[in-house]
Design a protein around this motif. Structure first.
Motif, PDB file in Angstrom:
ATOM      1  N   SER A 187      -6.920  -7.773   9.203  1.00  0.00           N
ATOM      2  CA  SER A 187      -7.906  -7.892  10.263  1.00  0.00           C
ATOM      3  C   SER A 187      -7.494  -7.145  11.522  1.00  0.00           C
ATOM      4  O   SER A 187      -8.318  -6.837  12.369  1.00  0.00           O
ATOM      5  CB  SER A 187      -8.131  -9.376  10.594  1.00  0.00           C
ATOM      6  OG  SER A 187      -6.916  -9.986  11.000  1.00  0.00           O
ATOM      7  N   SER A 188      -6.191  -6.832  11.641  1.00  0.00           N
ATOM      8  CA  SER A 188      -5.715  -6.102  12.800  1.00  0.00           C
ATOM      9  C   SER A 188      -6.009  -4.603  12.704  1.00  0.00           C
ATOM     10  O   SER A 188      -5.725  -3.855  13.618  1.00  0.00           O
ATOM     11  CB  SER A 188      -4.200  -6.296  12.963  1.00  0.00           C
ATOM     12  OG  SER A 188      -3.522  -5.821  11.816  1.00  0.00           O
ATOM     13  N   THR A 189      -6.615  -4.176  11.573  1.00  0.00           N
ATOM     14  CA  THR A 189      -6.897  -2.762  11.375  1.00  0.00           C
ATOM     15  C   THR A 189      -7.780  -2.221  12.493  1.00  0.00           C
ATOM     16  O   THR A 189      -8.866  -2.751  12.736  1.00  0.00           O
ATOM     17  CB  THR A 189      -7.603  -2.535  10.023  1.00  0.00           C
ATOM     18  OG1 THR A 189      -6.770  -3.004   8.985  1.00  0.00           O
ATOM     19  CG2 THR A 189      -7.900  -1.063   9.814  1.00  0.00           C
ATOM     20  N   PRO A 190      -7.342  -1.184  13.203  1.00  0.00           N
ATOM     21  CA  PRO A 190      -8.169  -0.655  14.280  1.00  0.00           C
ATOM     22  C   PRO A 190      -9.396   0.059  13.729  1.00  0.00           C
ATOM     23  O   PRO A 190      -9.416   0.507  12.593  1.00  0.00           O
ATOM     24  CB  PRO A 190      -7.228   0.333  14.986  1.00  0.00           C
ATOM     25  CG  PRO A 190      -6.263   0.749  13.931  1.00  0.00           C
ATOM     26  CD  PRO A 190      -6.083  -0.453  13.048  1.00  0.00           C
ATOM     27  N   LYS A 191     -10.440   0.135  14.558  1.00  0.00           N
ATOM     28  CA  LYS A 191     -11.654   0.806  14.117  1.00  0.00           C
ATOM     29  C   LYS A 191     -11.475   2.320  14.101  1.00  0.00           C
ATOM     30  O   LYS A 191     -12.204   3.021  13.414  1.00  0.00           O
ATOM     31  CB  LYS A 191     -12.814   0.410  15.026  1.00  0.00           C
ATOM     32  CG  LYS A 191     -13.173  -1.072  14.925  1.00  0.00           C
ATOM     33  CD  LYS A 191     -14.304  -1.447  15.850  1.00  0.00           C
ATOM     34  CE  LYS A 191     -14.618  -2.933  15.745  1.00  0.00           C
ATOM     35  NZ  LYS A 191     -15.695  -3.355  16.669  1.00  0.00           N
ATOM     36  N   THR A 192     -10.537   2.809  14.859  1.00  0.00           N
ATOM     37  CA  THR A 192     -10.296   4.242  14.916  1.00  0.00           C
ATOM     38  C   THR A 192      -9.372   4.663  13.778  1.00  0.00           C
ATOM     39  O   THR A 192      -8.246   4.177  13.675  1.00  0.00           O
ATOM     40  CB  THR A 192      -9.654   4.635  16.256  1.00  0.00           C
ATOM     41  OG1 THR A 192     -10.501   4.207  17.322  1.00  0.00           O
ATOM     42  CG2 THR A 192      -9.465   6.141  16.340  1.00  0.00           C
ATOM     43  N   ALA A 193      -9.857   5.557  12.930  1.00  0.00           N
ATOM     44  CA  ALA A 193      -9.042   6.032  11.825  1.00  0.00           C
ATOM     45  C   ALA A 193      -7.937   6.940  12.365  1.00  0.00           C
ATOM     46  O   ALA A 193      -8.138   7.656  13.351  1.00  0.00           O
ATOM     47  CB  ALA A 193      -9.890   6.802  10.828  1.00  0.00           C
ATOM     48  N   PRO A 194      -6.761   6.931  11.747  1.00  0.00           N
ATOM     49  CA  PRO A 194      -5.695   7.823  12.198  1.00  0.00           C
ATOM     50  C   PRO A 194      -6.070   9.283  11.969  1.00  0.00           C
ATOM     51  O   PRO A 194      -6.768   9.613  11.015  1.00  0.00           O
ATOM     52  CB  PRO A 194      -4.512   7.412  11.325  1.00  0.00           C
ATOM     53  CG  PRO A 194      -5.121   6.822  10.091  1.00  0.00           C
ATOM     54  CD  PRO A 194      -6.369   6.145  10.558  1.00  0.00           C
ATOM     55  N   LYS A 195      -5.610  10.147  12.851  1.00  0.00           N
ATOM     56  CA  LYS A 195      -5.835  11.583  12.686  1.00  0.00           C
ATOM     57  C   LYS A 195      -4.747  12.213  11.824  1.00  0.00           C
ATOM     58  O   LYS A 195      -4.992  13.170  11.097  1.00  0.00           O
ATOM     59  CB  LYS A 195      -5.873  12.260  14.054  1.00  0.00           C
ATOM     60  CG  LYS A 195      -7.035  11.821  14.924  1.00  0.00           C
ATOM     61  CD  LYS A 195      -6.983  12.461  16.304  1.00  0.00           C
ATOM     62  CE  LYS A 195      -8.149  11.995  17.170  1.00  0.00           C
ATOM     63  NZ  LYS A 195      -8.069  12.537  18.553  1.00  0.00           N
ATOM     64  N   VAL A 196      -3.547  11.658  11.938  1.00  0.00           N
ATOM     65  CA  VAL A 196      -2.388  12.205  11.237  1.00  0.00           C
ATOM     66  C   VAL A 196      -1.745  11.110  10.404  1.00  0.00           C
ATOM     67  O   VAL A 196      -1.502  10.003  10.906  1.00  0.00           O
ATOM     68  CB  VAL A 196      -1.349  12.772  12.238  1.00  0.00           C
ATOM     69  CG1 VAL A 196      -0.122  13.295  11.493  1.00  0.00           C
ATOM     70  CG2 VAL A 196      -1.966  13.849  13.112  1.00  0.00           C
ATOM     71  N   LEU A 197      -1.471  11.399   9.148  1.00  0.00           N
ATOM     72  CA  LEU A 197      -0.695  10.506   8.286  1.00  0.00           C
ATOM     73  C   LEU A 197       0.677  11.134   8.095  1.00  0.00           C
ATOM     74  O   LEU A 197       0.784  12.251   7.583  1.00  0.00           O
ATOM     75  CB  LEU A 197      -1.379  10.329   6.934  1.00  0.00           C
ATOM     76  CG  LEU A 197      -2.821   9.804   6.938  1.00  0.00           C
ATOM     77  CD1 LEU A 197      -3.346   9.703   5.508  1.00  0.00           C
ATOM     78  CD2 LEU A 197      -2.910   8.458   7.634  1.00  0.00           C
ATOM     79  N   ALA A 198       1.711  10.424   8.532  1.00  0.00           N
ATOM     80  CA  ALA A 198       3.088  10.909   8.405  1.00  0.00           C
ATOM     81  C   ALA A 198       3.788  10.060   7.349  1.00  0.00           C
ATOM     82  O   ALA A 198       3.777   8.831   7.435  1.00  0.00           O
ATOM     83  CB  ALA A 198       3.814  10.808   9.748  1.00  0.00           C
ATOM     84  N   PHE A 199       4.395  10.708   6.377  1.00  0.00           N
ATOM     85  CA  PHE A 199       4.928  10.013   5.212  1.00  0.00           C
ATOM     86  C   PHE A 199       6.448  10.013   5.178  1.00  0.00           C
ATOM     87  O   PHE A 199       7.090  11.076   5.250  1.00  0.00           O
ATOM     88  CB  PHE A 199       4.428  10.684   3.925  1.00  0.00           C
ATOM     89  CG  PHE A 199       2.963  10.498   3.672  1.00  0.00           C
ATOM     90  CD1 PHE A 199       2.516   9.568   2.759  1.00  0.00           C
ATOM     91  CD2 PHE A 199       2.027  11.260   4.368  1.00  0.00           C
ATOM     92  CE1 PHE A 199       1.153   9.397   2.518  1.00  0.00           C
ATOM     93  CE2 PHE A 199       0.667  11.095   4.142  1.00  0.00           C
ATOM     94  CZ  PHE A 199       0.225  10.162   3.223  1.00  0.00           C
ATOM     95  N   ASP A 200       7.011   8.815   5.046  1.00  0.00           N
ATOM     96  CA  ASP A 200       8.396   8.732   4.602  1.00  0.00           C
ATOM     97  C   ASP A 200       8.439   9.340   3.197  1.00  0.00           C
ATOM     98  O   ASP A 200       7.438   9.308   2.470  1.00  0.00           O
ATOM     99  CB  ASP A 200       8.832   7.261   4.562  1.00  0.00           C
ATOM    100  CG  ASP A 200      10.184   7.090   3.902  1.00  0.00           C
ATOM    101  OD1 ASP A 200      11.181   7.557   4.464  1.00  0.00           O
ATOM    102  OD2 ASP A 200      10.219   6.509   2.791  1.00  0.00           O
ATOM    103  N   VAL A 201       9.583   9.883   2.811  1.00  0.00           N
ATOM    104  CA  VAL A 201       9.632  10.614   1.538  1.00  0.00           C
ATOM    105  C   VAL A 201      10.455   9.906   0.462  1.00  0.00           C
ATOM    106  O   VAL A 201       9.957   9.591  -0.624  1.00  0.00           O
ATOM    107  CB  VAL A 201      10.144  12.054   1.769  1.00  0.00           C
ATOM    108  CG1 VAL A 201      10.389  12.771   0.432  1.00  0.00           C
ATOM    109  CG2 VAL A 201       9.134  12.839   2.601  1.00  0.00           C
ATOM    110  N   PHE A 202      11.747   9.648   0.720  1.00  0.00           N
ATOM    111  CA  PHE A 202      12.619   9.079  -0.314  1.00  0.00           C
ATOM    112  C   PHE A 202      12.216   7.640  -0.612  1.00  0.00           C
ATOM    113  O   PHE A 202      12.344   6.757   0.230  1.00  0.00           O
ATOM    114  CB  PHE A 202      14.081   9.134   0.120  1.00  0.00           C
ATOM    115  CG  PHE A 202      14.600  10.530   0.317  1.00  0.00           C
ATOM    116  CD1 PHE A 202      14.713  11.411  -0.738  1.00  0.00           C
ATOM    117  CD2 PHE A 202      14.970  10.968   1.578  1.00  0.00           C
ATOM    118  CE1 PHE A 202      15.181  12.700  -0.555  1.00  0.00           C
ATOM    119  CE2 PHE A 202      15.449  12.250   1.776  1.00  0.00           C
ATOM    120  CZ  PHE A 202      15.548  13.121   0.708  1.00  0.00           C
ATOM    121  N   GLY A 203      11.716   7.423  -1.822  1.00  0.00           N
ATOM    122  CA  GLY A 203      11.285   6.086  -2.207  1.00  0.00           C
ATOM    123  C   GLY A 203       9.795   5.901  -2.060  1.00  0.00           C
ATOM    124  O   GLY A 203       9.171   5.245  -2.882  1.00  0.00           O
TER     125      GLY A 203
END
Length: 240
Positions: free
Chosen positions: A6-22
């Motif tokens: 429910s805490s999900t903001p209404k504004t979608a993220p512009k950038v998705l940054a991904f951890d890699v290992f795992g």
């Protein structure tokens, strides 16, 4: 599980940054296979766990100033030198050690990753945010077919996660507010550090990260913006 909070903001993220290992690649399975290809008698499972166990202590030596700025490739080699004897690998040649150390460049993605990233890329800028060095991440992307828009690394910021300079650095690179960036990771400590910097966060379940015999606890954490089974489920949640 395909869960959002429910805490999900209404504004979608512009950038998705991904951890890699795992999160993106299966380091445990990849390292176990590589060492057993060199020496079939070695317990690949134990070797992979031992090599990875040296990761955080090695980075702490850099962060404390004991070591100067050091690339993950070089830290991996230091850790490797410290464990070869206990696994009966003291006779590895220099060429074999170099080849084994580059195993981290050859890691393969989880089955959902390439399709999931391609879907997420259709609506978002997607980039890495990894402690891995640039050369490692670029070779990994080439070998595994990872469709990044940009490769960002601790090497760019000369700071390892969880230093705030890494998370805030992503926002700075793309000239957006921290809240417009979402860190996607399979590690709650990484996500907590990102949230402290104002980023959105998405937890990805990787129960087999440490091997099928050691399933991880993937219980949802209420503070994360999103919780998804895998990248395909995250793409569903984000409307990609």
């Amino acid at each position: 599980m395909n869960t959002s909070h429910s805490s999900t903001p209404k504004t979608a993220p512009k950038v998705l940054a991904f951890d890699v290992f795992g999160t993106v690649v299966d380091w445990h399975g990849g390292i176990a296979r590589e060492v057993q290809a060199l020496r079939p008698q070695v317990d690949g499972d134990a070797f992979a766990l031992a090599w990875r166990a040296g990761y955080q202590p090695a980075m702490r030596r850099v962060m404390s100033g004991e070591l100067g700025w050091t690339l993950i490739d070089d830290l991996h080699r230091l850790i490797l030198e410290g464990i070869v004897a206990q696994f009966g690998l003291a006779d590895l040649t220099e060429a074999e050690k170099k080849h084994l150390n580059k195993a981290w460049h050859r890691l393969q993605p989880w089955p959902d990753v390439v399709v999931g990233l391609t879907r997420l890329k259709s609506r978002h800028v997607i980039c890495t945010l990894s402690n891995g060095n640039l050369g490692l991440l670029a070779e990994m992307a080439k070998g595994a077919g990872l469709p990044w828009d940009c490769i960002l690394s601790a090497e760019v910021f000369r700071a390892y996660k969880p230093d705030p300079a890494t998370y805030l650095g992503v926002a700075k690179v793309f000239d957006v507010a921290p809240a417009d960036v979402m860190l996607v990771a399979a590690h709650q400590d990484d996500l907590a550090a990102a949230r402290a910097c104002g980023l959105q966060t998405a937890y990805i379940e990787r129960p087999a990260e440490f091997g099928a015999a050691r399933p991880k606890d993937v219980t949802p954490h209420a503070d994360n913006t999103r919780h998804a089974r895998d990248f395909l489920a995250l793409a569903d949640q984000l409307g990609c």
